[in-house]
Write a protein that holds these residues in place. Structure first.
Motif, PDB file in Angstrom:
ATOM      1  N   ILE A   3      75.712  41.584   7.586  1.00  0.00           N
ATOM      2  CA  ILE A   3      76.022  42.315   8.820  1.00  0.00           C
ATOM      3  C   ILE A   3      74.726  42.495   9.600  1.00  0.00           C
ATOM      4  CG2 ILE A   3      76.916  44.462   9.787  1.00  0.00           C
ATOM      5  CD1 ILE A   3      78.570  44.755   7.196  1.00  0.00           C
ATOM      6  N   THR A   4      74.726  42.057  10.860  1.00  0.00           N
ATOM      7  CA  THR A   4      73.527  42.172  11.699  1.00  0.00           C
ATOM      8  C   THR A   4      73.887  42.662  13.092  1.00  0.00           C
ATOM      9  OG1 THR A   4      73.727  39.868  12.400  1.00  0.00           O
ATOM     10  CG2 THR A   4      72.272  40.304  10.542  1.00  0.00           C
ATOM     11  N   LYS A   5      72.892  43.291  13.742  1.00  0.00           N
ATOM     12  CA  LYS A   5      73.034  43.612  15.159  1.00  0.00           C
ATOM     13  C   LYS A   5      72.739  42.312  15.901  1.00  0.00           C
ATOM     14  CE  LYS A   5      70.896  47.877  14.258  1.00  0.00           C
ATOM     15  NZ  LYS A   5      69.687  48.612  14.450  1.00  0.00           N
ATOM     16  N   ASP A   6      73.706  41.809  16.624  1.00  0.00           N
ATOM     17  CA  ASP A   6      73.601  40.491  17.231  1.00  0.00           C
ATOM     18  C   ASP A   6      73.024  40.536  18.642  1.00  0.00           C
ATOM     19  OD1 ASP A   6      74.006  37.706  16.994  1.00  0.00           O
ATOM     20  OD2 ASP A   6      75.799  37.858  18.235  1.00  0.00           O
ATOM     21  N   LYS A   7      73.491  41.478  19.446  1.00  0.00           N
ATOM     22  CA  LYS A   7      73.012  41.579  20.823  1.00  0.00           C
ATOM     23  C   LYS A   7      73.126  43.028  21.271  1.00  0.00           C
ATOM     24  CE  LYS A   7      75.346  39.469  24.124  1.00  0.00           C
ATOM     25  NZ  LYS A   7      75.853  38.554  25.141  1.00  0.00           N
ATOM     26  N   GLU A  85      59.700  53.721  30.162  1.00  0.00           N
ATOM     27  CA  GLU A  85      59.828  54.308  28.830  1.00  0.00           C
ATOM     28  C   GLU A  85      61.166  53.944  28.193  1.00  0.00           C
ATOM     29  OE1 GLU A  85      59.722  56.513  31.625  1.00  0.00           O
ATOM     30  OE2 GLU A  85      57.577  56.253  31.730  1.00  0.00           O
ATOM     31  N   PRO A  86      61.150  53.579  26.894  1.00  0.00           N
ATOM     32  CA  PRO A  86      62.406  53.247  26.203  1.00  0.00           C
ATOM     33  C   PRO A  86      63.416  54.393  26.201  1.00  0.00           C
ATOM     34  CG  PRO A  86      60.511  52.572  24.894  1.00  0.00           C
ATOM     35  CD  PRO A  86      59.985  53.349  26.061  1.00  0.00           C
ATOM     36  N   GLU A  87      62.947  55.649  26.284  1.00  0.00           N
ATOM     37  CA  GLU A  87      63.859  56.805  26.255  1.00  0.00           C
ATOM     38  C   GLU A  87      64.778  56.845  27.476  1.00  0.00           C
ATOM     39  OE1 GLU A  87      60.243  57.629  26.339  1.00  0.00           O
ATOM     40  OE2 GLU A  87      60.312  56.959  24.257  1.00  0.00           O
ATOM     41  N   ARG A  88      64.395  56.182  28.567  1.00  0.00           N
ATOM     42  CA  ARG A  88      65.211  56.205  29.785  1.00  0.00           C
ATOM     43  C   ARG A  88      66.393  55.236  29.713  1.00  0.00           C
ATOM     44  NH1 ARG A  88      61.330  55.404  34.656  1.00  0.00           N
ATOM     45  NH2 ARG A  88      63.323  55.281  35.721  1.00  0.00           N
ATOM     46  N   TRP A  89      66.383  54.338  28.746  1.00  0.00           N
ATOM     47  CA  TRP A  89      67.460  53.349  28.613  1.00  0.00           C
ATOM     48  C   TRP A  89      68.566  53.906  27.730  1.00  0.00           C
ATOM     49  CZ3 TRP A  89      67.199  49.026  31.539  1.00  0.00           C
ATOM     50  CH2 TRP A  89      65.958  48.700  32.078  1.00  0.00           C
ATOM     51  N   LYS A  90      69.811  53.568  28.070  1.00  0.00           N
ATOM     52  CA  LYS A  90      70.981  53.991  27.291  1.00  0.00           C
ATOM     53  C   LYS A  90      71.735  52.748  26.822  1.00  0.00           C
ATOM     54  CE  LYS A  90      71.600  58.232  29.927  1.00  0.00           C
ATOM     55  NZ  LYS A  90      70.247  58.288  30.338  1.00  0.00           N
ATOM     56  N   VAL A  91      72.280  52.805  25.627  1.00  0.00           N
ATOM     57  CA  VAL A  91      73.037  51.676  25.088  1.00  0.00           C
ATOM     58  C   VAL A  91      74.377  51.598  25.803  1.00  0.00           C
ATOM     59  CG1 VAL A  91      74.148  50.711  23.041  1.00  0.00           C
ATOM     60  CG2 VAL A  91      71.906  51.808  22.848  1.00  0.00           C
ATOM     61  N   SER A  92      74.643  50.445  26.385  1.00  0.00           N
ATOM     62  CA  SER A  92      75.902  50.202  27.061  1.00  0.00           C
ATOM     63  C   SER A  92      76.873  49.454  26.147  1.00  0.00           C
ATOM     64  CB  SER A  92      75.640  49.384  28.327  1.00  0.00           C
ATOM     65  OG  SER A  92      76.802  48.834  28.841  1.00  0.00           O
ATOM     66  N   ARG A  93      76.332  48.501  25.386  1.00  0.00           N
ATOM     67  CA  ARG A  93      77.167  47.698  24.507  1.00  0.00           C
ATOM     68  C   ARG A  93      76.317  47.190  23.347  1.00  0.00           C
ATOM     69  NH1 ARG A  93      81.984  43.813  26.217  1.00  0.00           N
ATOM     70  NH2 ARG A  93      82.515  45.716  27.286  1.00  0.00           N
ATOM     71  N   LEU A  94      76.888  47.181  22.162  1.00  0.00           N
ATOM     72  CA  LEU A  94      76.226  46.670  20.974  1.00  0.00           C
ATOM     73  C   LEU A  94      77.146  45.660  20.310  1.00  0.00           C
ATOM     74  CD1 LEU A  94      73.962  46.768  18.808  1.00  0.00           C
ATOM     75  CD2 LEU A  94      75.216  48.656  17.758  1.00  0.00           C
ATOM     76  N   TYR A  95      76.626  44.471  20.070  1.00  0.00           N
ATOM     77  CA  TYR A  95      77.384  43.416  19.404  1.00  0.00           C
ATOM     78  C   TYR A  95      76.929  43.362  17.947  1.00  0.00           C
ATOM     79  CZ  TYR A  95      78.489  41.807  24.109  1.00  0.00           C
ATOM     80  OH  TYR A  95      78.916  41.727  25.407  1.00  0.00           O
ATOM     81  N   ILE A  96      77.883  43.408  17.031  1.00  0.00           N
ATOM     82  CA  ILE A  96      77.601  43.356  15.607  1.00  0.00           C
ATOM     83  C   ILE A  96      78.218  42.078  15.053  1.00  0.00           C
ATOM     84  CG2 ILE A  96      77.967  44.499  13.382  1.00  0.00           C
ATOM     85  CD1 ILE A  96      78.213  47.127  14.963  1.00  0.00           C
ATOM     86  N   ALA A  97      77.458  41.361  14.222  1.00  0.00           N
ATOM     87  CA  ALA A  97      77.946  40.112  13.633  1.00  0.00           C
ATOM     88  C   ALA A  97      78.147  40.289  12.133  1.00  0.00           C
ATOM     89  CB  ALA A  97      76.951  38.985  13.903  1.00  0.00           C
ATOM     90  N   LEU A  98      79.245  39.751  11.638  1.00  0.00           N
ATOM     91  CA  LEU A  98      79.533  39.734  10.207  1.00  0.00           C
ATOM     92  C   LEU A  98      79.625  38.272   9.790  1.00  0.00           C
ATOM     93  CD1 LEU A  98      81.687  42.087  11.557  1.00  0.00           C
ATOM     94  CD2 LEU A  98      81.467  42.716   9.180  1.00  0.00           C
ATOM     95  N   ASP A  99      78.647  37.789   9.047  1.00  0.00           N
ATOM     96  CA  ASP A  99      78.639  36.404   8.574  1.00  0.00           C
ATOM     97  C   ASP A  99      79.089  36.382   7.123  1.00  0.00           C
ATOM     98  OD1 ASP A  99      77.494  35.620  10.997  1.00  0.00           O
ATOM     99  OD2 ASP A  99      75.464  35.892  10.238  1.00  0.00           O
ATOM    100  N   PHE A 100      79.943  35.418   6.778  1.00  0.00           N
ATOM    101  CA  PHE A 100      80.391  35.306   5.404  1.00  0.00           C
ATOM    102  C   PHE A 100      80.613  33.847   5.044  1.00  0.00           C
ATOM    103  CE2 PHE A 100      83.685  36.676   8.291  1.00  0.00           C
ATOM    104  CZ  PHE A 100      84.674  35.714   8.171  1.00  0.00           C
TER     105      PHE A 100
END
Length: 159
Positions: A3-7, A85-100
């Protein structure tokens, strides 16, 4: 299963001076229906920056968006974090990958018991609409890796 954070896609509201500094460092390469300025690169590491909304009602709370792979952040993203500053950015979308390690033909995904839109493009299955809070994409990673290197059977699900 791996399991990885993809994008990662992050957003912020920037001042006109900050936008100008980013525009000078990353000149526009691509047209986009929502943003006036768009810089995109695939290699050596995926990185994209979008600035200045054309249609503010679509994304009304910010005027800048970055996208990159957080597992291997590109130097371009680090440059922007040095400017803003990184603190000013907010996560809008996170893509998670599951490789098997299972042949794609032997895999299946049970969608939730709702009126979920399921669409197919060649060998890729998409569960959920593009604008949904959660979408799932199931595809044959082996097909992609075959071009790069010889690898064992690998399927992938992105959430």
């Amino acid at each position: 299963m791996k399991i990885t954070k993809d994008k990662l896609r992050i957003v912020a509201t920037l001042t006109s001076e900050e936008i100008e500094r980013i525009k000078i460092r990353f000149p526009s390469k691509r047209r986009n229906p929502y943003f006036k300025h768009c810089y995109f690169q695939r290699k050596p590491h995926f990185f994209a920056v979008w600035l200045l909304l054309i249609k503010p009602f679509v994304y009304r709370y910010f005027n800048a968006m970055l996208s990159f792979n957080p597992a291997n952040p590109p130097l371009e993203a680090m440059e922007i974090f040095n400017m803003i500053e990184p603190e000013r950015w907010k996560v809008s979308r996170l893509y998670i990958a599951l490789d098997f390690l299972t042949a794609f033909e032997d895999c299946f995904l049970l969608p939730p018991p709702t009126n979920l839109k399921i669409s197919r493009y060649e060998t890729t299955l998409y569960y959920g609409a593009a604008k949904s809070a959660l979408t799932v994409c199931q595809y044959n990673k082996q097909k992609q890796l075959k071009e790069l290197l010889s690898s064992p059977l690998l399927s992938m699900v992105s959430i």
